[in-house]
Design an enzyme around this catalytic site. Sequence first.
Site, mmCIF file in Angstrom:
data_model
loop_
_atom_site.group_PDB
_atom_site.id
_atom_site.type_symbol
_atom_site.label_atom_id
_atom_site.label_comp_id
_atom_site.label_asym_id
_atom_site.label_seq_id
_atom_site.Cartn_x
_atom_site.Cartn_y
_atom_site.Cartn_z
ATOM 1 C CB CYS A 245 -0.972 -0.035 1.182
ATOM 2 S SG CYS A 245 -2.397 1.063 0.971
ATOM 3 C CG LEU A 246 2.533 5.112 2.683
ATOM 4 C CD1 LEU A 246 1.753 6.413 2.783
ATOM 5 C CD2 LEU A 246 3.392 4.923 3.920
ATOM 6 C CD GLN A 249 0.621 5.106 -2.152
ATOM 7 O OE1 GLN A 249 0.785 6.021 -1.343
ATOM 8 N NE2 GLN A 249 -0.543 4.464 -2.276
ATOM 9 C CG HIS A 326 -4.032 -3.818 2.699
ATOM 10 N ND1 HIS A 326 -3.199 -3.585 3.773
ATOM 11 C CD2 HIS A 326 -4.404 -2.595 2.247
ATOM 12 C CE1 HIS A 326 -3.077 -2.278 3.964
ATOM 13 N NE2 HIS A 326 -3.802 -1.661 3.054
ATOM 14 C CD GLU A 328 -2.668 -6.895 4.956
ATOM 15 O OE1 GLU A 328 -3.226 -5.822 5.182
ATOM 16 O OE2 GLU A 328 -1.869 -7.053 4.002
#
Length: 357
Positions: A245-246, A249, A326, A328
């Site tokens: 996710c972040l 980036q 994600h 998970e």
Amino acid sequence: MSDAYLALEDGRVLEARGRVPGRTRGELVFTTAYTGYEESLTDPSYEEQVLTFSYPLIGNYGVRDERFESSRVHPRAAIAREFTDDVVEWLSDEEVPAIDHLDTREVVTSVRDQGAMKCGIAVGDDVTPEDAKAELKQCKGMSEHVDIGKQVSTPEPEFFEGDDGGSDATVALVDCGAKGSITSSLVARGADVHLLPYDVSADDVAALDPDVLFVSNGPGDPENFTQAEALVDHFVGDLPIAGICLGQQVVANALGGSTEKMTFGHRGVNQPVRDLDTNQVVMTTQNHGYTVADPGELDVTQVNVNDDTAEGLESEELNVITRQYHPEANPGPHDSLDFFDDVLAMADEETEVALAD
């Protein structure tokens, strides 16, 4: 029950039923997830946002803390068509304002059409629309929090020992707002995990002698996580690097790429992602408002079926693998859990090469 008002950046003020009193403001976003309200509300990526649930009934299977992704509720306020008393009691204990009995379809379509917007909320026995407008006015004058990582990261390093019988890898997990399931997914596969503050130094990471550097998810603009970006730049080529996710980036920014804010982001458990090599589509859990615009030195390996945004980046040469979604889940489909196996396999291969040398 108390009065409640939601003031939107487009000038409208919506009336609602107040469930938990308080006054607050933030960026209004929505999730399409129809389960997993406990996980969503404790996801650090929602820090400083006002979370609207598109599914009408929130709380129909109670509240159990073993489902939490962190130690507290992160959104500044919560909105639903209807909250059950269990959720209201939980949010009240957390002192998080909550409202319901409004048309969440209208809220969601407004964000979808106009983009994530600022909002103000006022809940209480004597509040007025002007109180919500006053909160919105303060929100409009605020710039995005540049040190938001401090609010969601572990203040001190933590260690989690891997389960027996799995990988022997040691993972340096940079906590930019990590979901607990990321740690547990690695531990379940045998990895020892050092959960590290978002601003950990390269020297402190090197002292752990890790087999992989892993940058977690987190809230806000990835450009605010300058130290995590510096870590990637420092260790790339020497350590395998992963991100979620972040984290994707941040890795992209460190390796010559760029990121940009999306109109309303991806938040839900039914985002389709296509692998460019196999053409296979998997369903994924997502929660982000920014995306990679330019992958820099990395190759785009997976894309979102709906809008072609980058969902997976890799470089075999640099030993880098990242995912925008994600893997998970929690909540969501388990189609992509093998990402953690791929990360640890990359780390194990690096260890074997080092031993051979």
